[in-house]
Design a protein around this motif. Structure first.
Motif, PDB file in Angstrom:
ATOM      1  N   ARG A  90       0.819  -1.210   0.000  1.00 12.98           N
ATOM      2  CA  ARG A  90       0.000   0.000   0.000  1.00 12.98           C
ATOM      3  C   ARG A  90       0.856   1.263   0.000  1.00 12.98           C
ATOM      4  N   VAL A  91       0.193   2.343  -0.352  1.00 13.43           N
ATOM      5  CA  VAL A  91       0.731   3.697  -0.229  1.00 13.43           C
ATOM      6  C   VAL A  91      -0.342   4.477   0.517  1.00 13.43           C
ATOM      7  N   SER A 100      -5.745   5.549   1.865  1.00 12.57           N
ATOM      8  CA  SER A 100      -4.913   4.377   1.631  1.00 12.57           C
ATOM      9  C   SER A 100      -5.195   3.825   0.243  1.00 12.57           C
ATOM     10  N   SER A 101      -4.160   3.313  -0.395  1.00  3.53           N
ATOM     11  CA  SER A 101      -4.361   2.647  -1.680  1.00  3.53           C
ATOM     12  C   SER A 101      -4.689   1.180  -1.430  1.00  3.53           C
ATOM     13  N   GLN A 147      -1.981  -0.666  -5.702  1.00  2.00           N
ATOM     14  CA  GLN A 147      -1.708   0.766  -5.847  1.00  2.00           C
ATOM     15  C   GLN A 147      -2.420   1.365  -7.065  1.00  2.00           C
ATOM     16  N   PRO A 197       2.413   0.655   4.895  1.00  2.00           N
ATOM     17  CA  PRO A 197       2.630   1.187   3.541  1.00  2.00           C
ATOM     18  C   PRO A 197       4.110   1.220   3.184  1.00  2.00           C
ATOM     19  N   GLU A 198       4.383   1.280   1.887  1.00  2.85           N
ATOM     20  CA  GLU A 198       5.777   1.375   1.456  1.00  2.85           C
ATOM     21  C   GLU A 198       6.243   2.822   1.351  1.00  2.85           C
ATOM     22  N   LYS A 199       5.293   3.767   1.221  1.00  5.84           N
ATOM     23  CA  LYS A 199       5.648   5.179   1.181  1.00  5.84           C
ATOM     24  C   LYS A 199       4.444   6.033   1.542  1.00  5.84           C
ATOM     25  N   ILE A 200       4.720   7.312   1.770  1.00  5.98           N
ATOM     26  CA  ILE A 200       3.692   8.281   2.147  1.00  5.98           C
ATOM     27  C   ILE A 200       3.674   9.385   1.097  1.00  5.98           C
ATOM     28  N   ILE A 201       2.468   9.746   0.653  1.00  3.23           N
ATOM     29  CA  ILE A 201       2.287  10.853  -0.281  1.00  3.23           C
ATOM     30  C   ILE A 201       1.669  11.995   0.524  1.00  3.23           C
ATOM     31  N   LEU A 245      -3.873  11.247  -3.068  1.00  3.64           N
ATOM     32  CA  LEU A 245      -3.306   9.925  -3.311  1.00  3.64           C
ATOM     33  C   LEU A 245      -3.674   9.407  -4.695  1.00  3.64           C
ATOM     34  N   TYR A 252      -1.559  10.971  -7.327  1.00  2.00           N
ATOM     35  CA  TYR A 252      -0.235  10.350  -7.361  1.00  2.00           C
ATOM     36  C   TYR A 252      -0.289   8.994  -8.084  1.00  2.00           C
TER      37      TYR A 252
END
Length: 138
Positions: free
Chosen positions: A2-3, A17-18, A22, A54-58, A130, A133
């Protein structure tokens, strides 16, 4: 993986959340805090990160309409620095001009009451940030 997407305000942090692929962003929750009490917001966000992994934050960057960095954007950049110190994830900034206004318009069209709109605008704005992105990567 997720991101997650964030929309930072002076008293709220909207979170989206994605899905695991993604592809689709969904509203997740809103963290309420006292004016600019970012330490509390990050403490609560850590719980979300533990849960969603998550693997990253936007993070939405609220630039002025002319593209310059104003007061709120500067606060957001400071929040990003705190995030990177406290949470060991990549934080990607994305232009979020007008996302809160778009979120408000979507809820007006959905005929939500003013009271309900107030509680949902931040997480919907985070969802728009999100999704923007996610779409930009295609």
């Amino acid at each position: 993986m997720r991101v997650i997407g964030l929309d930072l305000g002076t008293k709220t942090l909207g979170i989206a959340s994605s899905d695991l692929s993604q592809t689709i962003a969904s509203a997740y929750k809103t963290i309420n805090f006292r004016n600019d009490n970012y330490d509390y917001a990050i403490k609560e966000l850590k719980l979300v990160v533990e849960e969603l992994n998550p693997e990253k934050i936007i993070l939405g960057l609220p630039k002025n309409m002319d593209g310059s960095i104003g007061f709120q954007a500067q606060k957001t950049l400071e929040f990003k620095e705190l995030l990177e110190k406290e949470i060991n994830l990549e934080v990607i900034m994305i232009d979020e001009r007008l996302t809160s206004k778009m979120a408000e318009n979507i809820m007006i069209k959905a005929d939500l009451s003013r009271k309900k709109r107030k509680t949902k605008v931040d997480k919907l704005a985070a969802t728009l940030i999100l999704q923007s992105y996610l779409d930009s990567r295609k």
